[in-house]
Design a protein around this motif. Structure first.
Motif, PDB file in Angstrom:
ATOM      1  N   LEU A  77      13.921  14.131  13.903  1.00  0.00           N
ATOM      2  CA  LEU A  77      13.291  14.502  12.640  1.00  0.00           C
ATOM      3  C   LEU A  77      12.527  15.809  12.823  1.00  0.00           C
ATOM      4  O   LEU A  77      11.787  15.983  13.793  1.00  0.00           O
ATOM      5  CB  LEU A  77      12.338  13.399  12.179  1.00  0.00           C
ATOM      6  N   THR A  78      12.721  16.725  11.907  1.00  0.00           N
ATOM      7  CA  THR A  78      12.141  18.062  12.055  1.00  0.00           C
ATOM      8  C   THR A  78      10.612  18.052  12.006  1.00  0.00           C
ATOM      9  O   THR A  78       9.965  18.954  12.538  1.00  0.00           O
ATOM     10  CB  THR A  78      12.667  19.002  10.959  1.00  0.00           C
ATOM     11  N   ASP A  79      10.022  17.042  11.353  1.00  0.00           N
ATOM     12  CA  ASP A  79       8.563  17.001  11.251  1.00  0.00           C
ATOM     13  C   ASP A  79       7.968  15.949  12.185  1.00  0.00           C
ATOM     14  O   ASP A  79       6.819  15.553  12.036  1.00  0.00           O
ATOM     15  CB  ASP A  79       8.144  16.706   9.815  1.00  0.00           C
ATOM     16  N   GLU A  80       8.759  15.512  13.165  1.00  0.00           N
ATOM     17  CA  GLU A  80       8.306  14.427  14.038  1.00  0.00           C
ATOM     18  C   GLU A  80       7.062  14.791  14.827  1.00  0.00           C
ATOM     19  O   GLU A  80       6.201  13.953  15.096  1.00  0.00           O
ATOM     20  CB  GLU A  80       9.430  14.038  15.009  1.00  0.00           C
ATOM     21  N   HIS A  81       6.924  16.080  15.219  1.00  0.00           N
ATOM     22  CA  HIS A  81       5.795  16.493  16.039  1.00  0.00           C
ATOM     23  C   HIS A  81       4.905  17.523  15.337  1.00  0.00           C
ATOM     24  O   HIS A  81       4.208  18.285  15.989  1.00  0.00           O
ATOM     25  CB  HIS A  81       6.297  17.093  17.361  1.00  0.00           C
ATOM     26  N   ILE A 114      11.099   3.108   6.734  1.00  0.00           N
ATOM     27  CA  ILE A 114      12.377   3.804   6.904  1.00  0.00           C
ATOM     28  C   ILE A 114      12.275   4.788   8.061  1.00  0.00           C
ATOM     29  O   ILE A 114      13.164   4.866   8.920  1.00  0.00           O
ATOM     30  CB  ILE A 114      12.759   4.544   5.607  1.00  0.00           C
ATOM     31  N   ARG A 115      11.191   5.516   8.111  1.00  0.00           N
ATOM     32  CA  ARG A 115      11.008   6.539   9.136  1.00  0.00           C
ATOM     33  C   ARG A 115      11.014   5.947  10.543  1.00  0.00           C
ATOM     34  O   ARG A 115      11.540   6.541  11.490  1.00  0.00           O
ATOM     35  CB  ARG A 115       9.689   7.273   8.867  1.00  0.00           C
ATOM     36  N   ARG A 116      10.447   4.738  10.674  1.00  0.00           N
ATOM     37  CA  ARG A 116      10.341   4.080  11.977  1.00  0.00           C
ATOM     38  C   ARG A 116      11.717   3.893  12.632  1.00  0.00           C
ATOM     39  O   ARG A 116      11.831   3.892  13.857  1.00  0.00           O
ATOM     40  CB  ARG A 116       9.662   2.733  11.794  1.00  0.00           C
ATOM     41  N   GLU A 117      12.752   3.758  11.820  1.00  0.00           N
ATOM     42  CA  GLU A 117      14.103   3.520  12.348  1.00  0.00           C
ATOM     43  C   GLU A 117      14.715   4.778  12.965  1.00  0.00           C
ATOM     44  O   GLU A 117      15.717   4.694  13.673  1.00  0.00           O
ATOM     45  CB  GLU A 117      15.021   3.001  11.227  1.00  0.00           C
ATOM     46  N   SER A 152       0.864  -1.187   0.000  1.00  0.00           N
ATOM     47  CA  SER A 152       0.000   0.000   0.000  1.00  0.00           C
ATOM     48  C   SER A 152       0.894   1.228   0.000  1.00  0.00           C
ATOM     49  O   SER A 152       2.015   1.192   0.524  1.00  0.00           O
ATOM     50  CB  SER A 152      -0.944   0.001   1.215  1.00  0.00           C
ATOM     51  N   LYS A 153       0.405   2.296  -0.554  1.00  0.00           N
ATOM     52  CA  LYS A 153       1.219   3.493  -0.724  1.00  0.00           C
ATOM     53  C   LYS A 153       1.685   4.042   0.620  1.00  0.00           C
ATOM     54  O   LYS A 153       0.900   4.205   1.540  1.00  0.00           O
ATOM     55  CB  LYS A 153       0.415   4.556  -1.469  1.00  0.00           C
ATOM     56  N   GLY A 154       2.996   4.305   0.712  1.00  0.00           N
ATOM     57  CA  GLY A 154       3.562   4.891   1.913  1.00  0.00           C
ATOM     58  C   GLY A 154       4.137   3.896   2.889  1.00  0.00           C
ATOM     59  O   GLY A 154       4.744   4.293   3.898  1.00  0.00           O
ATOM     60  N   VAL A 155       4.011   2.602   2.613  1.00  0.00           N
ATOM     61  CA  VAL A 155       4.520   1.588   3.531  1.00  0.00           C
ATOM     62  C   VAL A 155       6.037   1.658   3.659  1.00  0.00           C
ATOM     63  O   VAL A 155       6.588   1.594   4.770  1.00  0.00           O
ATOM     64  CB  VAL A 155       4.088   0.174   3.070  1.00  0.00           C
TER      65      VAL A 155
END
Length: 248
Positions: free
Chosen positions: A148-152, A136-139, A128-131
């Motif tokens: 990450l600058t957009d984490e919150h 990668i982001r989860r790591e 599915s799109k974005g998986v």
């Protein structure tokens, strides 16, 4: 031909040779440079061949002027002044950066993680799109130093950040699927396998620097490959970029 005539011819020839030598001496007036053991001495030579020391440069590059009015000396002084000016300008450009305090080892490093670019094969294979992007982001989420600058950015109310933080590092991933050859464990023969390749360009803003990393493996072990990939990216940020970043 008589003896007197022969003697007269010799005198004429000698006189001509003397005149030629004088003419050559007159033309040889100019400058003479002597180099000895790394030291340079420049002499002005007049028409009679007499030498006058104009200036000399020692092994350290220091110039001592002996005739300030000499044209060659003036050129040397002008060239030296230009070189010193260029050197001072370069030192002035480096000095501000060297005076900026560096970040401490435990200070946060703010990172922009851009959405991964997927090749056509990977786009078709993505469930599915974005998986893949989430994988990668989860790591990186929850890392004690890398933030990450957009984490919150989706938080609201009291949990919403009060100020915007500029990223010091940008990570641009790319993921692709390719056919490769491997060894079948059952048969021991070479066979075609599908491999997943994770790549990233890591860019530091100050000081400017760019790094690339890649990790690949069987598509069936996609999760393990992505973890090894993220570990490489973190090592570059923490070990190569982090020590050179200025304090925020």
């Amino acid at each position: 031909m008589t003896v007197k005539a022969i003697h007269a011819m010799k005198i004429v020839r000698l006189a001509c040779l003397t005149g030629i030598c004088v003419a050559v001496g007159a033309c040889s007036g100019g400058y003479h440079t002597a180099n000895l053991n790394g030291e340079k001495k420049v002499y002005r030579v007049d028409e009679q061949g007499a030498k006058t020391l104009v200036y000399e440069t020692d092994q350290a590059g220091k110039t001592t002027i002996h005739d300030a009015d000499d044209p060659l000396t003036k050129k040397q002084v002008a060239a030296q002044e230009r070189a010193e000016q260029v050197s001072a300008e370069r030192a002035g450009q480096r000095e501000p950066l060297s005076l900026v305090p560096k970040r401490k080892p435990n200070d946060p490093i703010y990172v922009t993680l851009t959405p991964p670019v997927l090749d056509d094969n990977m786009q078709r294979a993505e469930r599915s799109k974005g998986v893949v992007a989430k994988q990668i982001r989860r790591e990186f989420v929850g890392d004690p130093v890398i933030k990450l600058t957009d984490e919150h950015r989706h938080r609201s109310g009291l949990l919403k950040p009060r100020m915007r933080v500029d990223a010091a590092v940008e990570v641009s991933p790319k993921v692709s699927l390719r056919e490769a050859y491997g060894i079948d464990r059952k048969t021991g023969k070479r066979s075609k396998v599908l491999a997943v390749i994770f790549e990233a360009t890591i860019t530091s803003q100050t000081p400017p620097a760019t790094y690339t990393v890649s990790e690949s493996g069987l598509v069936l072990k996609n999760l393990e490959v992505s973890k090894r990939f993220a570990k490489q990216v973190k090592q570059v940020i923490l070990e190569q970029i982090g020590p050179n970043l200025p304090a925020q």
